[in-house]
Design a protein around this motif. Sequence first.
Motif, PDB file in Angstrom:
ATOM      1  N   ALA A 122      38.982  48.547  37.926  1.00  0.00           N
ATOM      2  CA  ALA A 122      38.336  49.033  39.151  1.00  0.00           C
ATOM      3  C   ALA A 122      37.991  47.851  40.052  1.00  0.00           C
ATOM      4  O   ALA A 122      37.795  46.723  39.594  1.00  0.00           O
ATOM      5  CB  ALA A 122      37.083  49.827  38.802  1.00  0.00           C
ATOM      6  N   PHE A 123      37.895  48.135  41.348  1.00  0.00           N
ATOM      7  CA  PHE A 123      37.642  47.062  42.307  1.00  0.00           C
ATOM      8  C   PHE A 123      36.320  46.353  42.046  1.00  0.00           C
ATOM      9  O   PHE A 123      35.277  46.968  41.858  1.00  0.00           O
ATOM     10  CB  PHE A 123      37.634  47.598  43.733  1.00  0.00           C
ATOM     11  CG  PHE A 123      37.061  46.615  44.721  1.00  0.00           C
ATOM     12  CD1 PHE A 123      37.768  45.469  45.057  1.00  0.00           C
ATOM     13  CD2 PHE A 123      35.793  46.815  45.253  1.00  0.00           C
ATOM     14  CE1 PHE A 123      37.229  44.533  45.940  1.00  0.00           C
ATOM     15  CE2 PHE A 123      35.253  45.883  46.149  1.00  0.00           C
ATOM     16  CZ  PHE A 123      35.972  44.755  46.487  1.00  0.00           C
ATOM     17  N   ASN A 124      36.395  45.023  42.045  1.00  0.00           N
ATOM     18  CA  ASN A 124      35.230  44.139  42.031  1.00  0.00           C
ATOM     19  C   ASN A 124      35.781  42.740  42.282  1.00  0.00           C
ATOM     20  O   ASN A 124      36.707  42.320  41.599  1.00  0.00           O
ATOM     21  CB  ASN A 124      34.486  44.200  40.688  1.00  0.00           C
ATOM     22  CG  ASN A 124      33.227  43.362  40.689  1.00  0.00           C
ATOM     23  OD1 ASN A 124      33.278  42.145  40.855  1.00  0.00           O
ATOM     24  ND2 ASN A 124      32.082  44.017  40.504  1.00  0.00           N
ATOM     25  N   ALA A 125      35.213  42.036  43.249  1.00  0.00           N
ATOM     26  CA  ALA A 125      35.783  40.751  43.663  1.00  0.00           C
ATOM     27  C   ALA A 125      35.238  39.561  42.893  1.00  0.00           C
ATOM     28  O   ALA A 125      35.572  38.415  43.199  1.00  0.00           O
ATOM     29  CB  ALA A 125      35.528  40.541  45.157  1.00  0.00           C
ATOM     30  N   THR A 126      34.407  39.816  41.851  1.00  0.00           N
ATOM     31  CA  THR A 126      33.763  38.719  41.134  1.00  0.00           C
ATOM     32  C   THR A 126      34.399  38.498  39.768  1.00  0.00           C
ATOM     33  O   THR A 126      34.708  39.456  39.050  1.00  0.00           O
ATOM     34  CB  THR A 126      32.255  39.014  40.942  1.00  0.00           C
ATOM     35  OG1 THR A 126      31.655  39.210  42.218  1.00  0.00           O
ATOM     36  CG2 THR A 126      31.568  37.866  40.221  1.00  0.00           C
ATOM     37  N   GLY A 127      34.576  37.234  39.386  1.00  0.00           N
ATOM     38  CA  GLY A 127      34.959  36.910  38.023  1.00  0.00           C
ATOM     39  C   GLY A 127      36.442  36.981  37.740  1.00  0.00           C
ATOM     40  O   GLY A 127      37.283  36.977  38.644  1.00  0.00           O
ATOM     41  N   LEU A 128      36.756  37.046  36.434  1.00  0.00           N
ATOM     42  CA  LEU A 128      38.129  37.053  35.955  1.00  0.00           C
ATOM     43  C   LEU A 128      38.442  38.352  35.232  1.00  0.00           C
ATOM     44  O   LEU A 128      37.536  39.065  34.788  1.00  0.00           O
ATOM     45  CB  LEU A 128      38.361  35.874  34.996  1.00  0.00           C
ATOM     46  CG  LEU A 128      38.104  34.464  35.527  1.00  0.00           C
ATOM     47  CD1 LEU A 128      38.242  33.457  34.397  1.00  0.00           C
ATOM     48  CD2 LEU A 128      39.062  34.132  36.661  1.00  0.00           C
ATOM     49  N   ARG A 129      39.741  38.631  35.087  1.00  0.00           N
ATOM     50  CA  ARG A 129      40.205  39.792  34.337  1.00  0.00           C
ATOM     51  C   ARG A 129      41.261  39.318  33.338  1.00  0.00           C
ATOM     52  O   ARG A 129      42.219  38.634  33.710  1.00  0.00           O
ATOM     53  CB  ARG A 129      40.813  40.849  35.264  1.00  0.00           C
ATOM     54  CG  ARG A 129      39.965  41.215  36.471  1.00  0.00           C
ATOM     55  CD  ARG A 129      38.707  41.996  36.091  1.00  0.00           C
ATOM     56  NE  ARG A 129      37.944  42.284  37.292  1.00  0.00           N
ATOM     57  CZ  ARG A 129      36.926  41.546  37.741  1.00  0.00           C
ATOM     58  NH1 ARG A 129      36.548  40.447  37.065  1.00  0.00           N
ATOM     59  NH2 ARG A 129      36.284  41.866  38.832  1.00  0.00           N
ATOM     60  N   TYR A 130      41.100  39.693  32.082  1.00  0.00           N
ATOM     61  CA  TYR A 130      42.063  39.363  31.031  1.00  0.00           C
ATOM     62  C   TYR A 130      42.555  40.655  30.379  1.00  0.00           C
ATOM     63  O   TYR A 130      41.831  41.658  30.318  1.00  0.00           O
ATOM     64  CB  TYR A 130      41.424  38.534  29.924  1.00  0.00           C
ATOM     65  CG  TYR A 130      41.257  37.065  30.185  1.00  0.00           C
ATOM     66  CD1 TYR A 130      42.286  36.174  29.918  1.00  0.00           C
ATOM     67  CD2 TYR A 130      40.054  36.557  30.654  1.00  0.00           C
ATOM     68  CE1 TYR A 130      42.125  34.810  30.119  1.00  0.00           C
ATOM     69  CE2 TYR A 130      39.881  35.198  30.860  1.00  0.00           C
ATOM     70  CZ  TYR A 130      40.918  34.327  30.587  1.00  0.00           C
ATOM     71  OH  TYR A 130      40.753  32.979  30.783  1.00  0.00           O
TER      72      TYR A 130
END
Length: 270
Positions: A191-199
């Motif tokens: 889901a949309f969120n502009a903070t941090g990283l995604r693995y």
Amino acid sequence: MAFVLPVNGGDLIQASTINGLANGSVFYSPDIGVSNSCKVTFDGVTGNNKNRISALTDGLVITFQAAATNTGASTLEIMGPAGSLGLKSIVRGNSTPLAPSDIRTGQAVTVVYLAGAGRFQLITSPVGIGYGAVTAVTADTPLTNMTWTTLPFGTLTYDSGGYWNTGSNTVLTIPTGLDGLYLVILTVDFAFNATGLRYCSIALNGSNTSDRTVTIPPVGSLTDVFIVMPLVLRLYAGDTIGGVAWQSSGASLSVRGAGGTRMALVRLSS
């Protein structure tokens, strides 16, 4: 079925023989063997096929319906008028022994005899190549911040090999007889969120593989973040394949369901 072999100069050939040669039925016989040891009869007497095969000749084509699924290297024995013509290996690609489930119960199998090599080469495509399954996360699922989370693949959309187990719906399990090289593709929709990283990572037998895919959400974007991770793995009966995901948005963040997050595998070779 009329007698086919041998035919001598001046012999009359019956119409049924010509028709049988045209449609291939004179070289078909049911398998009466067991797993890994196929056996067919062309003795001029047994069964409905009265064709006599007295010798194995270069280019001889035989078709049979397999009596059992093979579990490894296999042979074919032809019974002629004088008895067995010998046990001959069945190979793929001219020299490779059969792998488990290259031949399955009830399959129509065609082989050609190579006199120089003294073996039969499989013409029929091995069964199980192209088998696969596709699963998906059914509903949006929250991921705890900075925690690897197992993805709950609650929906099965395709399964041609029996990989899905409703009692273990977070994984696909390799069935007995379908060992092989697999392409596994994991798609995760964050889901949309502009903070941090995604693995995300593909989990083999409950443990993350060393391969991981990471992305940084685009700042200012209002769209979800997709990660697509393909991986080729050699898998064996009983192995399980699942998916895990991780995020560092600073709070709980969902992966999308309804087809947005899914996992697929397809068997490339045995």
